[in-house]
Design a protein around this motif. Sequence first.
Motif, short mmCIF file in Angstrom:
data_model
loop_
_atom_site.label_atom_id
_atom_site.label_comp_id
_atom_site.label_asym_id
_atom_site.label_seq_id
_atom_site.Cartn_x
_atom_site.Cartn_y
_atom_site.Cartn_z
N TYR A 43 0.86 -1.18 0.00
CA TYR A 43 0.00 0.00 0.00
C TYR A 43 0.89 1.23 0.00
O TYR A 43 1.71 1.43 0.90
CB TYR A 43 -0.91 0.03 1.22
CG TYR A 43 -1.83 1.24 1.25
CD1 TYR A 43 -2.95 1.30 0.42
CD2 TYR A 43 -1.55 2.32 2.07
CE1 TYR A 43 -3.78 2.41 0.42
CE2 TYR A 43 -2.38 3.44 2.08
CZ TYR A 43 -3.49 3.48 1.25
OH TYR A 43 -4.31 4.59 1.25
N GLN A 44 0.74 2.06 -1.05
CA GLN A 44 1.53 3.27 -1.21
C GLN A 44 3.02 2.98 -1.01
O GLN A 44 3.74 3.70 -0.33
CB GLN A 44 1.04 4.35 -0.25
CG GLN A 44 -0.37 4.82 -0.55
CD GLN A 44 -0.85 5.95 0.36
OE1 GLN A 44 -0.10 6.45 1.19
NE2 GLN A 44 -2.10 6.35 0.19
N GLY A 45 3.48 1.88 -1.63
CA GLY A 45 4.90 1.56 -1.62
C GLY A 45 5.38 0.82 -0.40
O GLY A 45 6.58 0.53 -0.30
N LYS A 46 4.48 0.47 0.52
CA LYS A 46 4.90 -0.19 1.76
C LYS A 46 4.36 -1.61 1.81
O LYS A 46 3.18 -1.85 1.55
CB LYS A 46 4.42 0.60 2.97
CG LYS A 46 5.02 2.00 3.04
CD LYS A 46 4.52 2.77 4.24
CE LYS A 46 5.14 4.16 4.28
NZ LYS A 46 4.64 4.94 5.43
N VAL A 47 5.25 -2.56 2.15
CA VAL A 47 4.85 -3.95 2.28
C VAL A 47 3.92 -4.09 3.48
O VAL A 47 4.22 -3.62 4.59
CB VAL A 47 6.07 -4.86 2.45
CG1 VAL A 47 5.65 -6.32 2.61
CG2 VAL A 47 7.00 -4.72 1.25
#
Length: 741
Positions: free
Chosen positions: A85-89
């Motif tokens: 989500y938005q570049g975060k695992v």
Amino acid sequence: MKKIILVLFGLGSTFTYAQEKSSNPVKEKEIEGVVLTKTKKAVEQKADRTIFDFSEQPQLNNGNVLEGIKKLPGLVSTDIAGMMYQGKVLDVYLNGRPLNITSNELNSFLEGMPANSVDRIEVITQPGAEFPATSGGAIMNIITNKNANKYLTATYSGNYSFTNYDKFRSRTSNSLNLNARNKIFGWQLNVGQNYRESMLNSNQGEGLLISNTDRIGRGYFAKSGMTFDLGQDRLLLNYDIYHNNNDNYTLSNGFADLPYKNIKDSIREGNFKAFDAAHTLNTRQEAVVTYQKRFADKVQKLDFQFGYTKSTSTFDQDNIFRDIIYRSPDEDIAPISNGNVLNNTSDMKIANFKVDYSQPLKILDGGKVSLGGLYENQNFDTESRGLTNLEYKRQTTSTYLEFQAKLKKFDFILGTRAENYDISGVTRIIDSTKTVVQKDLIPFNKFKLFPNASVQYNLMNQVYIAANYNKKISLPSISALNPNNTTFQGPNTQVTGNPNLQPTIFDNYELKISAFDYAFIGYSVSSAKNQVAQIIRKNGKNLYNEQINISNMRIHNFNLGLPVPFMIFSKPLSEIMKFNFNPDKINFMYLYAGYQKHDIDNLNNNGFWIFNAMAQVILPKDIKLTANYSYLTPKAGYFYFTAEKPFNNNVDITITKKFLDNRLTVSVFANDIFNGQVMQVRSNPPGGGESVVLRTKYDSRNFGLSINYKIPTKNKLAKEDSSILNQTKKEETGGVMQQGQ
């Protein structure tokens, strides 16, 4: 342009005013027979999280949970590399407790849960010190809690959908929520089932393995809770059970390098045809006891909690037939082999005890201090064909301290979490001499500090700039460690976990501007050491699916979201500002765009754009039409894969109408109308291995009907109480996620 921005900001302010009037704790008053209720926000931006309401959005809750999650703006979900989500695992939680599963097992679990059993999903992009450091980059908390009311109330939810590709397939789900209170205690019971027929077609290695799978999934769940009010204090008892029973029937063909039965240790190239039947059985049980101590000052709280989780899984694959034709210069033989191919089981047990305390603090313009601790013990064993091939043990002890303070227009958070890990275990394999070989896992016995800091500047009411930093750790998931295969395995494919995976250390940075809970713009970067990733490589005519650690990588992410009410094109600003808006009653569009780039050493990855547009149109007779479009640009790098086609490319339509004083909600829907949802990627294995093209197509285009019926009760003005299904904090403000485990 300036006028449009002023309109959006003014509209957001009006939205906020309307929502704040209804989001305060409800004090029931009978005013000429009118009952006060509150309106939920579809998407709500907070300093540390984004909240998506599922209960009132038919376009999200008309299928299973996995289908609803894939529609969330900014979220990328793939079969090959999990969820971001938005570049975060994402570390996935259920009602504030980690699931400890990822990859295909997580997808199966979420497919077996009806979306109409979910109240909301909170994506915590900046987990503070009170959350375990093992939360990694971010947390997706799936909250199935419903509100409990005095006296008996009941709600029924049902869903039917179908697909029609090579043949007609049906899907159904049903759930019933019962809750009540009396003078002594409150109780709640939520039960449901899910049946789904689906198709999965794949082409791996451009013809090396072509498979067509008929899937039948059956899911059942029951969630129960009791609460006892002891003066200001409260005792909570919870027990949940989830059960999945799935069958897969796979017809496959392709080419392979296979052992030759007539000559020992000989490998021959041949083509094959096979038919396999696989059966998966998963059961997850969880019991939680919570005691909440409350004080005269509502900010001061003391919570004790003990939890125990047991999860078992079995996976069997039987070969019904397998024809192999060896391509040899001197012979052409077609032997037939039958029998059991895989017989794998696993057993996970987790016990933990945690304590959390908070109280107000007289610093600057006011503040708060929170502290607590956690002890957790986890055991995970796997067995294959009677051999216990993995014994994994993890013991975690942690404590945290966090300060929050205000100074004029600034909000500050400063904290740290100390965690001690003791991870050990053994693996066993049978070598070529039929001897059992035992090896110790690489031990991980470390004490580490995980600081976090945030500063927020409030430009005006509901408009702020926030900067955040935190250090986190992500322990390899159970499914990544599991040496046993738990998915279909063909004659030329091997799918295995890696019990020697090491934990991942993250440094997360974020800068975000948010306005009126809806509009935002932000940039974040996550620097990861030993990131766990999936690789698929080719060796001759065989394919290997494995898990490895990436020594160093960075994930850059830029994203923005913007609500656009359609009335800005037809009404002047002065008239718009007079409206007291209810977002459920106006026409608007919510736009999201994000850019993400995976920066991995020795790999030239292109970034990709994520686009999502959701439009709501109110038709005559208060019929609501909701359209959702999502798209992810191709030719981009996603860990060790390059997307040759977009992961997301689908259009969904939902039409909803309420009847019987809003007690009955009926929706008809069509998902992936243009049948554009397909995954086609090329693997980029490290070390210069041969790449593989993978193409996967689900029967994502489906049509159906869903209903939600609030069964009438004589006590229409029954007082609303807090949820009691695994709710670990008695929040006076509501909507705040309970502290993680």
